[in-house]
Design an enzyme around this catalytic site. Sequence first.
Site, PDB file in Angstrom:
ATOM      1  N   ARG A  69       3.761   4.315   2.477  1.00  0.00           N
ATOM      2  CA  ARG A  69       4.193   3.394   3.519  1.00  0.00           C
ATOM      3  C   ARG A  69       4.207   4.077   4.894  1.00  0.00           C
ATOM      4  O   ARG A  69       3.236   4.678   5.311  1.00  0.00           O
ATOM      5  CB  ARG A  69       5.532   2.776   3.145  1.00  0.00           C
ATOM      6  CG  ARG A  69       5.436   1.780   1.969  1.00  0.00           C
ATOM      7  CD  ARG A  69       6.741   1.090   1.713  1.00  0.00           C
ATOM      8  NE  ARG A  69       6.574  -0.045   0.789  1.00  0.00           N
ATOM      9  CZ  ARG A  69       7.593  -0.768   0.344  1.00  0.00           C
ATOM     10  NH1 ARG A  69       8.824  -0.492   0.725  1.00  0.00           N
ATOM     11  NH2 ARG A  69       7.374  -1.781  -0.480  1.00  0.00           N
ATOM     12  N   SER A  70       5.331   4.013   5.615  1.00  0.00           N
ATOM     13  CA  SER A  70       5.331   4.480   7.001  1.00  0.00           C
ATOM     14  C   SER A  70       5.272   5.989   7.156  1.00  0.00           C
ATOM     15  O   SER A  70       5.121   6.477   8.283  1.00  0.00           O
ATOM     16  CB  SER A  70       6.557   3.938   7.745  1.00  0.00           C
ATOM     17  OG  SER A  70       6.360   2.582   8.085  1.00  0.00           O
ATOM     18  N   ALA A  71       5.378   6.742   6.082  1.00  0.00           N
ATOM     19  CA  ALA A  71       5.100   8.175   6.207  1.00  0.00           C
ATOM     20  C   ALA A  71       3.664   8.398   6.664  1.00  0.00           C
ATOM     21  O   ALA A  71       3.322   9.475   7.162  1.00  0.00           O
ATOM     22  CB  ALA A  71       5.367   8.886   4.882  1.00  0.00           C
TER      23      ALA A  71
END
Length: 389
Positions: A69-71
Amino acid sequence: MDVNGTVAEGFEPVREAFAANFTLLGERGAAVAVYRDGHRVVDLWAGVRDIDGAAGAAPWERGTAQIVRSATKGIAAAALLLLHQRGVLDLDAPAGVYWPEFKAAGKERTRVRHLLAHRAGVPVLDRPLTPAEAADPELGAAAVAAQAPVWEPGTDHGYHAHTYGWLTGELLRRVTGRPVGEWVAEEIAGPAGAELWLGLPAAERGRAGRVGPADVPESAGGLRIRPKRAVAEAYAAPDSLTRRAFAAITPVADENDPGYRAAVLPASNGIATADGLARFYAALIGEVDGGTRLFTPETMELARAEQSAGPDRVLVTGTRFGLGYMLHGAASPLLAPGSFGHPGRGGALGFADPEHGIAFGYVTNGFRPGVTADPRAQALVRAVRAALA
């Protein structure tokens, strides 16, 4: 729970915390890796590779990868900072110098650094994109270029949950002429020897486990699990910037769909092993196993120089950002004040701490409510801190 892998002497607390995540915090399948001074000191994995796997399902293996995801945003940020390091991207130039269409609707003075620091004022789309539309980089770029900002660019900050991917991906394409997934593979993942992908190749598809939601109690082991009420209310309010930012892709994409995983969304659908994520961050701050260093010391300092701080108009809590990276703070605790990195909503976390020579990567198949400070990742970070002490 049987924990596989190794830890270097002194890092035994990380193994203990990792095992406790399964017994106390409901972990189903996960991996964690830590590098110190460019050498791996933690390499652990356990559980099943698929969140919906029945008892006796395929076990997590050392090379199992998961969507982070946002990593992913930390990888996209590195790409733009490397272009700056090479002298082909000016952080203080208006983004429209490289991407003329972006100057529309009052964004003429939006600078490149504003895009990286979540200050561009375009965390939402007035017309959300479907998952199929979002996977088309030209459509995504056109949508965010046409969008009017909800605050004057550069004057405030708010998390650009989905739009960050089109902002960074299109800017890189305009500067280099190459798609961002291809560029990352050749200029970041390859030189660093990191198992991570923006756009999962068909040949690697079998390595990626299935992800899904993880049911959790209000708290466990004295740790609060669920988001604070104000955050939950902001997500629930249809007209809030929070809800609209995370709904820029509507309906929610099926993250297990092979087509979605093959798409390139630099804000949200990167896929990595825990070791790949940790090794990437290790390469940002130093040589890895005597090999490539990606950031010069000057670029590393740029990455973690505070650009945004205070109440976040999207996340409705105080956040701190450098140039594309979350910085250590109450909303996103990392190892120490000098740490920089990025969590993935619901679990994953990658970061580096130059002062301690530490790089950290954690991936999971079970996603929890909340964007930052996942209790499983935090337990592991505390264990690293204890090992260093």
